[in-house]
Motif scaffolding. Structure first.
Motif, mmCIF file in Angstrom:
data_model
loop_
_atom_site.group_PDB
_atom_site.id
_atom_site.type_symbol
_atom_site.label_atom_id
_atom_site.label_comp_id
_atom_site.label_asym_id
_atom_site.label_seq_id
_atom_site.Cartn_x
_atom_site.Cartn_y
_atom_site.Cartn_z
ATOM 1 N N UNK A 150 24.310 43.922 41.708
ATOM 2 C CA UNK A 150 23.887 44.374 43.042
ATOM 3 C C UNK A 150 25.098 44.543 43.960
ATOM 4 N N UNK A 151 26.046 43.614 43.876
ATOM 5 C CA UNK A 151 27.273 43.740 44.668
ATOM 6 C C UNK A 151 28.068 44.962 44.248
ATOM 7 N N UNK A 152 28.090 45.234 42.949
ATOM 8 C CA UNK A 152 28.749 46.439 42.430
ATOM 9 C C UNK A 152 28.136 47.699 43.033
ATOM 10 N N UNK A 153 26.814 47.747 43.043
ATOM 11 C CA UNK A 153 26.122 48.921 43.592
ATOM 12 C C UNK A 153 26.413 49.071 45.079
ATOM 13 N N UNK A 154 26.490 47.968 45.804
ATOM 14 C CA UNK A 154 26.789 48.022 47.234
ATOM 15 C C UNK A 154 28.184 48.616 47.460
ATOM 16 N N UNK A 155 29.170 48.162 46.690
ATOM 17 C CA UNK A 155 30.524 48.700 46.822
ATOM 18 C C UNK A 155 30.541 50.194 46.480
ATOM 19 N N UNK A 156 29.807 50.559 45.431
ATOM 20 C CA UNK A 156 29.739 51.969 45.043
ATOM 21 C C UNK A 156 29.136 52.819 46.156
ATOM 22 N N UNK A 157 28.085 52.321 46.778
ATOM 23 C CA UNK A 157 27.428 53.073 47.850
ATOM 24 C C UNK A 157 28.321 53.184 49.085
ATOM 25 N N UNK A 158 29.212 52.226 49.262
ATOM 26 C CA UNK A 158 30.124 52.273 50.404
ATOM 27 C C UNK A 158 31.351 53.148 50.125
ATOM 28 N N UNK A 159 31.579 53.483 48.876
ATOM 29 C CA UNK A 159 32.725 54.328 48.526
ATOM 30 C C UNK A 159 32.559 55.709 49.148
ATOM 31 N N UNK A 160 33.641 56.336 49.595
ATOM 32 C CA UNK A 160 33.545 57.632 50.294
ATOM 33 C C UNK A 160 33.448 58.828 49.356
ATOM 34 N N UNK A 161 32.964 58.624 48.143
ATOM 35 C CA UNK A 161 32.887 59.717 47.172
ATOM 36 C C UNK A 161 31.492 59.756 46.563
#
Length: 311
Positions: A191-202
């Motif tokens: 879940x933390x991985x997905x959060x970081x991915x969603x915050x990525x600017x790409x």
């Protein structure tokens, strides 16, 4: 999941773009769906490579053996199948694109067509050795920090394929790390991985990581797809021979239906590599050169624990 990845990849090369495949107009339904799935195809393939690595990770007392195995698995077919593809592309009438003969040797440095994936993945395995040696992937917070860093370096992947696909390795790296994290740690860290991915600017990272994780969580077991998935590496290597061959033959006999060409091209892109694998899997030297197999015994009938180690 590997079967789904294969179908997406083969369908992509059947449809193509303005200068390859069926050369359909940009507004067609086929091209629209094909372009939309660009954020899923290679991210899914690479996510699965990371997941498979996490199932049987590197042992630090066998680094040389690990890298030697990856070199034989990835780089020997890169040279042999890549050169075969480029030469055939130059010789066969009706090919969508071809390189001048004199630049063919350069494709061993600047990979041609879809073969950029192989040296890029090898570079990722080399980086993984370094990361594992410092313990950066052994704990959730360290792995997430490395994933976040890979999201930053992702921005440098654009442009033409670089020497040995170094910039494409930057493109693949977040998805490879996501596969490791999703397999190695529990759902909280996913879940933390997905959060970081969603915050990525790409958008590629957002969609690629989320789609891959969703498929991992939700995809049911489908036997035909599982059978296709067993041959995923050979399909990656040889599918273009089937897709392009089917298109050329169908056009020569006067078949112009987009649906027929799409269905038969996709079927050929799956069936031809499977037939080649079965024909070559026990042939000395050829199985190493064109399939990346370790020995005559390393065939599609190997134990599941061995099959799953294939990228």
């Amino acid at each position: 999941m590997r079967g789904i990845a294969c179908l997406l990849l083969v369908a992509y090369h059947v449809i193509g773009n303005d200068s390859s495949g069926l050369r359909l107009p940009a507004g067609s339904v086929y091209r629209t769906v094909n372009d939309a799935l660009a954020y899923v195809r290679m991210p899914l393939f690479t996510f699965l490579s990371g997941l498979v690595y996490a199932l049987r990770p590197l042992s630090m007392d066998s680094v040389a053996t690990f890298l030697e195995g990856k070199a034989k698995r990835l780089l020997i077919p890169f040279v042999c199948v890549g050169l075969l593809f480029t030469v055939v592309q130059c010789m066969v009438p009706g090919a969508n694109s071809r390189l001048p003969w004199e630049v063919i040797p350069a494709t061993l440095i600047w990979p041609n067509a879809h073969f950029w994936f192989l040296p890029a993945l090898f570079l990722i395995f080399m980086l993984t050795v370094a990361l594992e040696s410092y313990g950066l992937l052994s704990r959730p917070l360290g792995a997430l920090a490395v994933f976040a860093a890979s999201c930053f370096f992702f921005q440098f992947h654009n442009g033409a394929v670089g020497v040995f696909s170094w910039n494409r390795a930057l493109y693949l790296l977040p998805f490879f790390l996501a596969g490791i994290i999703a397999k190695r740690f529990d759902v909280r860290w996913t879940a933390a991985l997905l959060l970081i991915a969603l915050l990525a600017p790409f958008w590629q990272i957002k969609i690629g990581v989320v789609a891959s994780a969703a498929l991992l969580a939700l995809t049911p077991k489908v036997r035909p797809l599982a059978r296709i998935g067993l041959y995923s590496y050979t399909i990656y290597l040889f599918h273009v021979f089937g897709t392009a061959g089917a298109r050329i033959v169908l056009q020569d006999v006067g078949i112009s239906s987009t649906l027929v060409m799409f269905l038969l091209g996709t079927a050929a892109g799956i069936a031809l590599p499977i037939a080649l694998h079965r024909a070559l899997q026990n042939v000395p030297y050829l199985n190493r050169a064109f399939l990346g197999l370790r020995s005559n015994k390393n065939s599609i009938r190997m134990p599941a624990t061995e099959i799953i180690q294939q990228p």
